[in-house]
Design an enzyme around this catalytic site. Structure first.
Site, PDB file in Angstrom:
ATOM      1  N   PHE A 155       0.809  -1.233   0.000  1.00 31.55           N
ATOM      2  CA  PHE A 155       0.000   0.000   0.000  1.00 31.55           C
ATOM      3  C   PHE A 155       0.832   1.267   0.000  1.00 31.55           C
ATOM      4  O   PHE A 155       0.336   2.338  -0.328  1.00 31.55           O
ATOM      5  CB  PHE A 155      -0.940   0.014   1.221  1.00 31.55           C
ATOM      6  N   LYS A 179      -1.274  -7.028  -9.511  1.00 31.26           N
ATOM      7  CA  LYS A 179      -2.287  -7.031  -8.447  1.00 31.26           C
ATOM      8  C   LYS A 179      -1.922  -5.909  -7.479  1.00 31.26           C
ATOM      9  O   LYS A 179      -1.004  -6.031  -6.670  1.00 31.26           O
ATOM     10  CB  LYS A 179      -2.340  -8.366  -7.695  1.00 31.26           C
ATOM     11  N   GLU A 182      -5.101  -3.834  -2.214  1.00 33.90           N
ATOM     12  CA  GLU A 182      -6.538  -3.561  -2.135  1.00 33.90           C
ATOM     13  C   GLU A 182      -6.839  -2.324  -1.292  1.00 33.90           C
ATOM     14  O   GLU A 182      -7.930  -1.776  -1.339  1.00 33.90           O
ATOM     15  CB  GLU A 182      -7.295  -4.786  -1.605  1.00 33.90           C
ATOM     16  N   SER A 232       5.089  -7.130   3.404  1.00 34.07           N
ATOM     17  CA  SER A 232       5.632  -7.443   4.726  1.00 34.07           C
ATOM     18  C   SER A 232       6.447  -8.737   4.692  1.00 34.07           C
ATOM     19  O   SER A 232       6.259  -9.586   3.810  1.00 34.07           O
ATOM     20  CB  SER A 232       4.482  -7.565   5.729  1.00 34.07           C
ATOM     21  N   CYS A 287       9.564   1.595   3.324  1.00 33.97           N
ATOM     22  CA  CYS A 287      10.420   0.471   3.709  1.00 33.97           C
ATOM     23  C   CYS A 287      11.848   0.944   3.939  1.00 33.97           C
ATOM     24  O   CYS A 287      12.660   0.222   4.499  1.00 33.97           O
ATOM     25  CB  CYS A 287      10.390  -0.614   2.648  1.00 33.97           C
ATOM     26  N   GLU A 388       9.361  -4.380  12.993  1.00 33.01           N
ATOM     27  CA  GLU A 388       8.893  -3.275  12.156  1.00 33.01           C
ATOM     28  C   GLU A 388       7.580  -2.719  12.705  1.00 33.01           C
ATOM     29  O   GLU A 388       6.619  -3.471  12.896  1.00 33.01           O
ATOM     30  CB  GLU A 388       8.671  -3.782  10.719  1.00 33.01           C
TER      31      GLU A 388
HETATM   32  P1  NAD Z   1       1.326  -6.731   3.055  1.00 34.99           P
HETATM   33  O1  NAD Z   1       2.318  -7.822   3.144  1.00 34.99           O
HETATM   34  O2  NAD Z   1       0.201  -6.713   4.042  1.00 34.99           O
HETATM   35  O3  NAD Z   1       0.622  -6.739   1.611  1.00 34.99           O
HETATM   36  C1  NAD Z   1       1.384  -6.761   0.415  1.00 34.99           C
HETATM   37  C2  NAD Z   1       0.581  -7.458  -0.674  1.00 34.99           C
HETATM   38  O4  NAD Z   1       0.361  -8.812  -0.282  1.00 34.99           O
HETATM   39  C3  NAD Z   1      -0.796  -6.839  -0.908  1.00 34.99           C
HETATM   40  O5  NAD Z   1      -1.015  -6.785  -2.295  1.00 34.99           O
HETATM   41  C4  NAD Z   1      -1.752  -7.793  -0.202  1.00 34.99           C
HETATM   42  O6  NAD Z   1      -2.977  -7.905  -0.889  1.00 34.99           O
HETATM   43  C5  NAD Z   1      -1.021  -9.130  -0.243  1.00 34.99           C
HETATM   44  N1  NAD Z   1      -1.229  -9.946   0.969  1.00 34.99           N
HETATM   45  C6  NAD Z   1      -1.340  -9.498   2.248  1.00 34.99           C
HETATM   46  N2  NAD Z   1      -1.462 -10.538   3.091  1.00 34.99           N
HETATM   47  C7  NAD Z   1      -1.433 -11.669   2.344  1.00 34.99           C
HETATM   48  C8  NAD Z   1      -1.505 -13.062   2.639  1.00 34.99           C
HETATM   49  N3  NAD Z   1      -1.635 -13.501   3.875  1.00 34.99           N
HETATM   50  N4  NAD Z   1      -1.425 -13.930   1.611  1.00 34.99           N
HETATM   51  C9  NAD Z   1      -1.283 -13.505   0.357  1.00 34.99           C
HETATM   52  N5  NAD Z   1      -1.212 -12.195   0.012  1.00 34.99           N
HETATM   53  C10 NAD Z   1      -1.280 -11.283   0.989  1.00 34.99           C
HETATM   54  O7  NAD Z   1       2.132  -5.357   3.084  1.00 34.99           O
HETATM   55  P2  NAD Z   1       1.539  -3.876   3.166  1.00 34.99           P
HETATM   56  O8  NAD Z   1       1.023  -3.648   4.550  1.00 34.99           O
HETATM   57  O9  NAD Z   1       0.657  -3.589   2.007  1.00 34.99           O
HETATM   58  O10 NAD Z   1       2.873  -3.017   2.926  1.00 34.99           O
HETATM   59  C11 NAD Z   1       3.749  -2.662   3.961  1.00 34.99           C
HETATM   60  C12 NAD Z   1       4.911  -3.612   4.048  1.00 34.99           C
HETATM   61  O11 NAD Z   1       5.607  -3.650   2.813  1.00 34.99           O
HETATM   62  C13 NAD Z   1       5.939  -3.212   5.085  1.00 34.99           C
HETATM   63  O12 NAD Z   1       6.354  -4.365   5.763  1.00 34.99           O
HETATM   64  C14 NAD Z   1       7.070  -2.628   4.268  1.00 34.99           C
HETATM   65  O13 NAD Z   1       8.342  -2.683   4.870  1.00 34.99           O
HETATM   66  C15 NAD Z   1       7.004  -3.499   3.061  1.00 34.99           C
HETATM   67  N6  NAD Z   1       7.655  -2.876   1.918  1.00 34.99           N
HETATM   68  C16 NAD Z   1       8.878  -3.359   1.559  1.00 34.99           C
HETATM   69  C17 NAD Z   1       9.558  -2.785   0.497  1.00 34.99           C
HETATM   70  C18 NAD Z   1      10.920  -3.284   0.099  1.00 34.99           C
HETATM   71  O14 NAD Z   1      11.423  -2.819  -0.885  1.00 34.99           O
HETATM   72  N7  NAD Z   1      11.538  -4.201   0.828  1.00 34.99           N
HETATM   73  C19 NAD Z   1       8.977  -1.727  -0.214  1.00 34.99           C
HETATM   74  C20 NAD Z   1       7.719  -1.271   0.170  1.00 34.99           C
HETATM   75  C21 NAD Z   1       7.068  -1.862   1.243  1.00 34.99           C
END
Ligand code: NAD
Length: 501
Positions: A155, A179, A182, A232, A287, A388
């Site tokens: 997000f 994708k 959401e 994450s 991140c 985090e």
């Molecule tokens: P998230 O892991 O909750 O969601 C990321 C994606 O995965 C979304 O599209 C979501 O729909 C999907 N998703 C979520 N839970 C899932 C599950 N159980 N099974 C399958 N798909 C699932 O992450 P977020 O809250 O949207 O974003 C924040 C996180 O992203 C933070 O941890 C941040 O550090 C990380 N991030 C990392 C980088 C990097 O370059 N390392 C860059 C940006 C963000």
């Protein structure tokens, strides 16, 4: 609430805006500054994903038949189109995600920079050739597209992170399925309006809105060849393992806990600016956000008063308001989770320097506000230092020496980014050499590499071997094919291929 405010978003499949016919439900997309419902996003089902995969597979031959230079020209055109929409894109980012409008503009600039880097595909996708590996026998390695590639994104960068992948993937001749998160699906609707206007062969780019069902479908789908994930750490691990088990090429970028080391000789005013921008920009939801300051020796007493003053001067509010320096976090659920982390950090012995827990009291009651918060003198092994938080919360830990600071940084299971603030070249040399993180800032608070370099996180912050953007993107999005050749009618004579003569 107006009719347009509750529109149900479409997917984009096979060159058409298409309703999600297999959606299990739809979620509200909200403005985190106000709680206003902006749209509804469908949680698409497997049949919706299948339609996108079919379209992407069917588009592969036509897209591959376009010359490399022709594909690059489409990217040049895309760049111009995105420049024309950059204010719309930035406002969409702020409205659905919360970051300030200036920060959103910077994000959109970085998104466009990704397209610019991908425009170099006719150069960066070149292979290599060696004449006469044996007498009159040549060897060459060429690069070909991998096939259908998918990206699952978070997000916090609704504009930029999808573009860490899309332009490089299609530039290399692949077809693509996105994708979006959401929580923030609106920005990519605008990007896909511009992609639609490019007149690509139908199916080259596809957008499937949804959540976990679509992700699981992508990971298992036999019609998808490569998967990129950003999100994450726990989900990154799940994605990496499941996609690899299905035989796909995969890169999974996970969470982070980034340290900012301040040496006694740091230039305080600029160091404070760097720390404040890193910890509290985008309300700490980057991140690459620095969330732990490690002060070395007397740096602590030099830094703290100026850091407190600069943090207290930040104004919390709606990101669209030009006077705001810190916008809301992405949702009320995120706000409550972050506030609980602050409570826990205090219970674990942190001293409150700045407390942002009540920042929302005077603001829109529908908003998801947490103000910048600083906890000092936190034990290095406290959960708030190790895990985090992903919000505007900065913890300060004390180190006696650079050795001590490096050991603290290296104890983290994450290894995304880290910064050192000092004027000492010797300290920087040691830090750069010994620290176990993949992106290093020297007197830079957010050392996120530009599009032409890889986004090179380490440890639990990255699973895979090829990183996002930069030269790694071409490696990830191409397969190498090596050809060894000779011609008998050349009149040059031939040696044995195996025994040089
Ligand atoms: P998230 O892991 O909750 O969601 C990321 C994606 O995965 C979304 O599209 C979501 O729909 C999907 N998703 C979520 N839970 C899932 C599950 N159980 N099974 C399958 N798909 C699932 O992450 P977020 O809250 O949207 O974003 C924040 C996180 O992203 C933070 O941890 C941040 O550090 C990380 N991030 C990392 C980088 C990097 O370059 N390392 C860059 C940006 C963000």
């Amino acid at each position: 609430m107006s009719a347009t405010a509750t529109r149900l978003l479409d997917n984009y499949v096979g060159g058409q805006w298409t309703p999600a016919t297999a959606a299990s439900e739809a979620l509200d997309v909200t403005n985190p500054a106000t709680g206003e419902v902006l749209a509804r996003v469908p949680l698409s089902g497997r049949a919706d994903l299948d339609a996108a995969v079919t379209a992407a597979r069917e588009a592969l031959p036509a897209w591959r038949a376009v010359s490399t230079i022709g594909r690059a020209r489409k990217l040049f055109e895309l760049r111009e189109r995105l420049v024309g929409r950059r204010e719309d894109l930035a406002r969409a980012v702020t409205t659905e995600m919360g970051k300030t409008i200036d920060d959103a503009r910077a994000e959109v600039a970085r998104m466009i920079e990704m397209v610019e880097a991908a425009c170099a595909i006719p150069t960066t996708m070149q292979g290599r050739i060696l004449e006469d590996v044996s007498r009159n026998i040549d060897a060459e390695t060429i690069r070909q597209p991998v096939g259908v590639c998918a990206a699952i994104v978070p997000f916090n960068f609704p504009a930029m992170v999808p573009f860490w992948f899309l332009p490089f993937a299609i530039g290399c001749g692949n077809t693509f399925i996105l994708k979006p998160s959401e929580q923030v699906p609106l920005t990519q609707q605008i990007a896909f309006e511009e992609l639609d206007a490019l007149g690509l062969p139908p199916g080259v780019v596809n957008l499937v809105n949804g959540g976990r069902d679509v992700v699981d479908g992508i990971l298992d789908h036999p019609g998808i060849d490569a998967v990129s994930f950003v999100g994450s750490a726990p989900v990154a691990k799940l994605v990496y393992e499941r996609a690899a088990k299905a035989g796909k090429r995969v890169q999974a970028l996970g969470g982070a806990k980034n340290h900012m080391v301040v040496m006694p000789d740091a230039v305080i005013e600029q160091t404070v600016n760097g720390i404040v921008g890193s910890a509290f920009g985008a309300a700490g939801q980057r991140c690459m956000a620095g969330s732990v300051v490690v002060t070395v020796g007397e740096a602590h007493e030099r830094l703290l008063p100026a850091l407190r003053e600069a943090t207290e001067a930040l104004s919390v509010g709606d990101g669209l308001d030009a006077a705001t320096s810190v916008g809301p976090v992405v949702s009320c659920a995120a706000r409550d989770r972050i506030t609980e982390w602050i409570d826990r950090g205090i219970a674990d012995g942190g001293t409150v320097v700045v407390d942002g827990r009540d920042a929302g009291a005077a603001l829109n009651p529908g908003g998801a506000f947490v103000g910048p918060t600083i906890l000092d003198d936190v034990a290095p092994d406290a959960a708030i230092v190790q895990e985090e938080v992903f919000g505007p919360v900065l913890t300060i830990v004390k180190a006696d020496s650079l050795d001590d600071a490096i050991a603290m940084v290296n104890r983290s299971r994450f290894g995304n980014g880290t910064s050192i603030f000092t004027e000492s070249g010797a300290a920087v040399r040691r830090y750069r050499h010994e620290v176990e993180a993949g992106m290093i800032g020297v007197n830079i608070g957010v050392a996120a590499p530009v599009a032409f370099f890889p986004f090179s996180g380490w440890k639990d912050s990255f699973l895979g071997d090829l990183h996002a953007h930069g030269p790694d993107a071409v490696e990830f999005y191409t397969r190498k094919k090596t050809v060894t050749s000779r011609y008998f009618s050349s009149g040059q004579g031939h040696g044995s291929y195996f025994v040089e003569s």
